[in-house]
Design a protein around this motif. Structure first.
Motif, short mmCIF file in Angstrom:
data_model
loop_
_atom_site.label_atom_id
_atom_site.label_comp_id
_atom_site.label_asym_id
_atom_site.label_seq_id
_atom_site.Cartn_x
_atom_site.Cartn_y
_atom_site.Cartn_z
N ILE A 98 -2.68 -13.22 2.28
CA ILE A 98 -3.64 -12.30 2.55
C ILE A 98 -3.28 -10.89 2.78
O ILE A 98 -3.95 -9.99 2.57
N ASN A 99 -2.12 -10.64 3.66
CA ASN A 99 -1.82 -9.24 4.04
C ASN A 99 -1.24 -8.69 2.60
O ASN A 99 -1.50 -7.22 2.63
N GLU A 100 -0.65 -9.25 1.78
CA GLU A 100 -0.40 -8.54 0.47
C GLU A 100 -1.58 -8.34 -0.46
O GLU A 100 -1.67 -7.18 -0.74
N LEU A 101 -2.53 -9.23 -0.30
CA LEU A 101 -3.91 -8.70 -0.88
C LEU A 101 -4.56 -7.54 -0.39
O LEU A 101 -5.01 -6.86 -0.61
N LEU A 102 -4.39 -7.70 1.29
CA LEU A 102 -5.01 -6.46 1.74
C LEU A 102 -4.52 -5.28 1.53
O LEU A 102 -4.97 -4.15 1.24
N ASP A 103 -3.19 -5.27 1.43
CA ASP A 103 -2.37 -4.05 0.98
C ASP A 103 -2.57 -3.67 -0.62
O ASP A 103 -2.74 -2.50 -0.70
N ASP A 104 -2.80 -4.49 -1.44
CA ASP A 104 -3.32 -4.04 -2.48
C ASP A 104 -4.56 -3.79 -2.90
O ASP A 104 -4.84 -2.71 -3.55
N PHE A 105 -5.49 -4.26 -1.98
CA PHE A 105 -6.94 -3.74 -1.89
C PHE A 105 -6.89 -2.25 -1.31
O PHE A 105 -7.45 -1.46 -1.99
N LYS A 106 -6.17 -2.05 -0.40
CA LYS A 106 -5.96 -0.57 0.16
C LYS A 106 -5.39 0.33 -0.79
O LYS A 106 -5.90 1.55 -0.97
N SER A 107 -4.38 0.10 -1.53
CA SER A 107 -4.00 0.77 -2.50
C SER A 107 -5.11 1.26 -3.59
O SER A 107 -5.06 2.38 -4.01
N GLU A 127 -7.66 -0.81 9.68
CA GLU A 127 -6.94 -1.71 8.78
C GLU A 127 -6.47 -3.03 9.61
O GLU A 127 -6.04 -2.94 10.58
N LYS A 128 -6.98 -4.12 8.92
CA LYS A 128 -6.61 -5.45 9.72
C LYS A 128 -5.59 -6.11 9.13
O LYS A 128 -5.34 -6.14 7.62
N HIS A 129 -4.81 -6.86 9.44
CA HIS A 129 -3.77 -7.69 9.06
C HIS A 129 -3.72 -8.96 9.63
O HIS A 129 -4.04 -9.13 10.94
#
Length: 161
Positions: A98-107, A127-129
């Motif tokens: 989920i955190n990897e997906l959030l980072d990808d979404f942020k990028s 930003e949530k993790h």
């Protein structure tokens, strides 16, 4: 009095000592130690496993193998240990994804963001993790059980014998 309840004292002491041990063990394993490890789930050794193993050991010492209390504690310990390696571990691994997906979404959002009038990116500041360290590896559980047994026996021989 609370301190006369050896099984309770042993279990709580095992949890506390295991949590404290996480800091020097993280340093020895060249991981980033922090005071936050005292309150975190997961890590080496498993304080959940240490607590229930200490409780079982103390009840065996006080009540014996044939006790109904020992049977209850063993059943409880198996459930806690299974949960710490199974469901909670899987939750932690899902959190990593989920955190990897959030980072990808942020990028992606940053690359598509529009620049406002001041020439700054117009992005949300929150930003949530998801918490990643929820469960335990089998080796962490093993050393938690060993720590719990040792702590319980040491407390018994020092304070209760």
């Amino acid at each position: 009095m609370l301190f006369n309840n050896y099984p309770l004292v042993a279990a709580l002491a095992a949890i506390l000592i295991s949590q404290i041990l996480k800091i020097p063990i993280a340093m020895a394993l060249r991981r980033s130690p922090s005071i936050g490890l005292l309150f975190a789930t997961g890590g080496m050794p498993s304080s959940h496993s240490a607590g229930v193993a200490s409780l079982v050991t103390a009840l065996i010492v006080v009540e014996g193998w044939q006790s109904h209390l020992t049977a209850i504690a063993i059943t409880f310990a198996v459930i806690v240990i299974f949960d710490s390696m199974g469901v909670r571990r899987q939750s932690g691994e899902h959190s990593i994804l989920i955190n990897e997906l959030l980072d990808d979404f942020k990028s992606l959002r940053e690359s598509l963001a529009k620049v406002n009038q001041d020439g700054k990116l117009d992005l949300a500041t929150v930003e949530k993790h998801s918490r990643q360290m929820l469960g335990h590896k089998p080796i962490e559980v093993f050393f938690g059980v060993i720590a719990g047994i040792l702590i319980s026996l040491i407390l018994y021989f020092i304070f209760y014998q």
